[in-house]
Design a protein around this motif. Structure first.
Motif, PDB file in Angstrom:
ATOM      1  N   LEU A  94     -11.981  50.803 -59.583  1.00 28.58           N
ATOM      2  CA  LEU A  94     -11.875  49.901 -60.727  1.00 28.58           C
ATOM      3  C   LEU A  94     -11.004  50.585 -61.771  1.00 28.58           C
ATOM      4  CD1 LEU A  94     -12.508  47.551 -62.615  1.00 28.58           C
ATOM      5  CD2 LEU A  94     -14.725  48.606 -63.106  1.00 28.58           C
ATOM      6  N   VAL A  96      -8.833  50.378 -65.425  1.00 27.27           N
ATOM      7  CA  VAL A  96      -8.651  49.703 -66.708  1.00 27.27           C
ATOM      8  C   VAL A  96      -7.382  50.239 -67.349  1.00 27.27           C
ATOM      9  CG1 VAL A  96      -9.555  49.343 -69.034  1.00 27.27           C
ATOM     10  CG2 VAL A  96     -11.112  49.308 -67.075  1.00 27.27           C
ATOM     11  N   GLN A 115      -9.966  46.524 -58.231  1.00 25.83           N
ATOM     12  CA  GLN A 115      -9.932  45.620 -59.370  1.00 25.83           C
ATOM     13  C   GLN A 115      -9.228  46.297 -60.532  1.00 25.83           C
ATOM     14  OE1 GLN A 115     -13.767  44.431 -60.884  1.00 25.83           O
ATOM     15  NE2 GLN A 115     -12.930  42.830 -62.204  1.00 25.83           N
ATOM     16  N   ILE A 117      -8.443  45.749 -64.772  1.00 25.10           N
ATOM     17  CA  ILE A 117      -8.608  45.053 -66.047  1.00 25.10           C
ATOM     18  C   ILE A 117      -7.509  45.542 -66.969  1.00 25.10           C
ATOM     19  CG2 ILE A 117     -10.144  44.505 -67.958  1.00 25.10           C
ATOM     20  CD1 ILE A 117     -11.234  43.614 -65.270  1.00 25.10           C
ATOM     21  N   ARG A 146      -8.048  41.232 -70.644  1.00 21.94           N
ATOM     22  CA  ARG A 146      -9.114  41.245 -71.653  1.00 21.94           C
ATOM     23  C   ARG A 146      -8.571  41.798 -72.967  1.00 21.94           C
ATOM     24  NH1 ARG A 146     -14.059  41.679 -68.823  1.00 21.94           N
ATOM     25  NH2 ARG A 146     -13.842  40.336 -66.977  1.00 21.94           N
ATOM     26  N   ILE A 159     -16.134  43.871 -72.794  1.00 19.00           N
ATOM     27  CA  ILE A 159     -15.339  44.890 -72.103  1.00 19.00           C
ATOM     28  C   ILE A 159     -16.152  46.148 -71.805  1.00 19.00           C
ATOM     29  CG2 ILE A 159     -14.474  45.980 -74.218  1.00 19.00           C
ATOM     30  CD1 ILE A 159     -12.461  45.337 -70.974  1.00 19.00           C
ATOM     31  N   SER A 161     -18.925  46.846 -70.108  1.00 17.68           N
ATOM     32  CA  SER A 161     -19.384  47.100 -68.739  1.00 17.68           C
ATOM     33  C   SER A 161     -18.242  47.550 -67.846  1.00 17.68           C
ATOM     34  CB  SER A 161     -20.048  45.850 -68.156  1.00 17.68           C
ATOM     35  OG  SER A 161     -19.136  44.761 -68.134  1.00 17.68           O
ATOM     36  N   GLU A 162     -17.052  46.964 -68.035  1.00 19.17           N
ATOM     37  CA  GLU A 162     -15.895  47.367 -67.231  1.00 19.17           C
ATOM     38  C   GLU A 162     -15.484  48.800 -67.559  1.00 19.17           C
ATOM     39  OE1 GLU A 162     -16.128  44.467 -68.696  1.00 19.17           O
ATOM     40  OE2 GLU A 162     -15.722  42.898 -67.211  1.00 19.17           O
ATOM     41  N   ASP A 165     -18.037  51.148 -65.958  1.00 19.31           N
ATOM     42  CA  ASP A 165     -17.976  51.219 -64.497  1.00 19.31           C
ATOM     43  C   ASP A 165     -16.623  51.672 -63.970  1.00 19.31           C
ATOM     44  OD1 ASP A 165     -20.559  50.275 -64.499  1.00 19.31           O
ATOM     45  OD2 ASP A 165     -19.975  48.175 -64.161  1.00 19.31           O
ATOM     46  N   SER A 166     -15.626  51.764 -64.835  1.00 16.35           N
ATOM     47  CA  SER A 166     -14.269  52.077 -64.383  1.00 16.35           C
ATOM     48  C   SER A 166     -14.170  53.484 -63.833  1.00 16.35           C
ATOM     49  CB  SER A 166     -13.267  51.898 -65.524  1.00 16.35           C
ATOM     50  OG  SER A 166     -13.536  52.816 -66.571  1.00 16.35           O
TER      51      SER A 166
END
Length: 271
Positions: A94, A96, A115, A117, A146, A159, A161-162, A165-166
Motif C-alpha cells: 500500500l 501513499v 494499492q 493513494i 484523497r 486518510i 487509516s490509509e 496501514d501504508s
C-alpha cells in the motif's frame, strides 16, 4: 509570478515542443478555468514488464507558485524510474503519495503496487486534475485520490487509516519554500509515528545566483537542515535512518536527469 517546470524546457529542447501539442481541443478549461492545460503522452521505454506503456497526462506549462502541482516536475520522473527499476519494493504494497500533483508518479506506482493513494491539497483545481489523470490512465483501478494538506495539525479520518496501514510513502519535488518545507517534515514525522514506513523523497537541488554572483540552493539547504533534524529523532523507540540513494539506475522516460536531482530514503530502525 508565473513559474515553469524544467520538464517544459527538456521536452521543448528535444522535440521542438511537439510533445506538448494539445490533443483535445476542449481540454483547456476542462480542468482549470484560469490556466491553459495541455495533454502530453509520456511513454515507458525499455521496460520488459511494460513495453510501450503510455501515460497520458493533462497538466499546465506554467502556473503561479501556489499552483505548481498542476505541472510535471523532474523529481516525478526520477521517482518513477526508481519504482520501475525496483519493483520488488512496491509489489503488493500500500503506497501513499504526498502532494501528488498531476499523478504521474502515482500512476507508475499503480502499475506495480497493490494499492496507491495519491494525495494533495484541495486548492483550485489540483484535486480534480489529479483525479482526472488517475482515472484516465488506470480506470477503475487501484489508485485513488484523497485530500491531504501539510498544514493540518492532525490527519482526518478520511486518510488516517490509509496512512496507518501504508507500507511506502512517496514524495517528488514537493517543497519549494521554508514554510512548506517545515510543514512537510511535520507531516512526515506524524506519518512515521504510525511506524513501519519506508519513505522515498525525490528533490532537485535548484541553483540560483545570489547578489555576489555565487551559486546557491537555499530551498535545498533548508530541506537538508530539516532532514538532518529528522534523522536525530527517536520515534516509538526506533531511530531514523536517512540515506541518499544513487541515481544511476536506468531511465525509462525521456527527460534530463541532471546531477542536481537527488533521491532520499527514510526508514525506522529498532534501537
Amino acid at each position: 509570478m508565473a513559474v515553469s517546470s524544467e520538464v517544459k524546457e527538456d521536452y521543448f529542447l528535444s522535440t521542438i515542443g511537439a510533445v506538448f501539442e494539445n490533443e483535445n481541443e476542449n481540454s483547456e478549461s476542462d480542468i482549470n478555468d484560469d490556466l491553459s492545460t495541455v495533454e502530453t503522452v509520456f511513454e515507458i521505454q525499455d521496460c520488459v514488464e511494460f513495453p510501450k506503456k503510455k501515460i497520458v497526462l493533462k497538466h499546465t506549462l506554467s502556473s503561479s507558485v501556489d499552483m505548481v502541482g498542476l505541472q510535471v516536475w523532474r523529481g516525478a520522473f526520477l521517482l518513477a524510474d526508481f519504482i520501475l527499476h525496483h519493483q520488488h519494493i512496491f509489489k503488493d504494497k500500500l503506497v501513499v503519495e504526498l502532494a501528488g500533483g498531476t499523478g504521474f508518479t502515482a500512476i507508475v506506482a499503480g502499475l506495480v503496487a497493490k494499492q496507491v493513494i495519491s494525495t494533495d491539497v484541495d486548492r483550485g483545481n489540483i484535486l480534480s486534475l489529479l483525479s482526472s489523470n488517475l482515472e484516465k490512465n488506470l480506470p477503475g483501478g487501484n489508485v485513488e485520490c484523497r485530500e491531504l494538506d501539510f498544514f493540518w495539525d492532525a490527519f482526518p479520518d478520511s486518510i488516517s487509516s490509509e496512512l496507518r496501514d501504508s507500507d511506502v510513502i512517496l514524495a517528488a519535488d514537493v517543497v519549494y519554500d521554508k514554510n512548506i518545507t517545515r510543514h512537510f517534515f511535520k507531516t512526515v514525522q506524524n506519518i512515521l509515528n504510525f511506524g513501519g514506513k519506508t519513505i522515498f523523497i525525490a528533490i532537485e537541488r535548484r541553483l540560483w545566483t545570489d547578489n555576489h554572483g555565487n551559486l546557491v540552493a537555499p530551498n535545498f539547504d533548508i530541506f537538508k537542515e530539516h532532514l538532518e533534524e529528522l534523522s536525530n529523532l527517536q520515534i516509538n523507540e526506533s531511530e531514523l535512518l536517512v540515506e541518499e540513494l544513487k541515481t544511476d539506475f536506468p531511465k525509462y522516460f525521456e527527460y534530463n536527469r541532471v546531477p542536481e536531482l537527488t533521491l532520499w530514503k527514510i526508514v525506522l530502525a529498532k534501537l
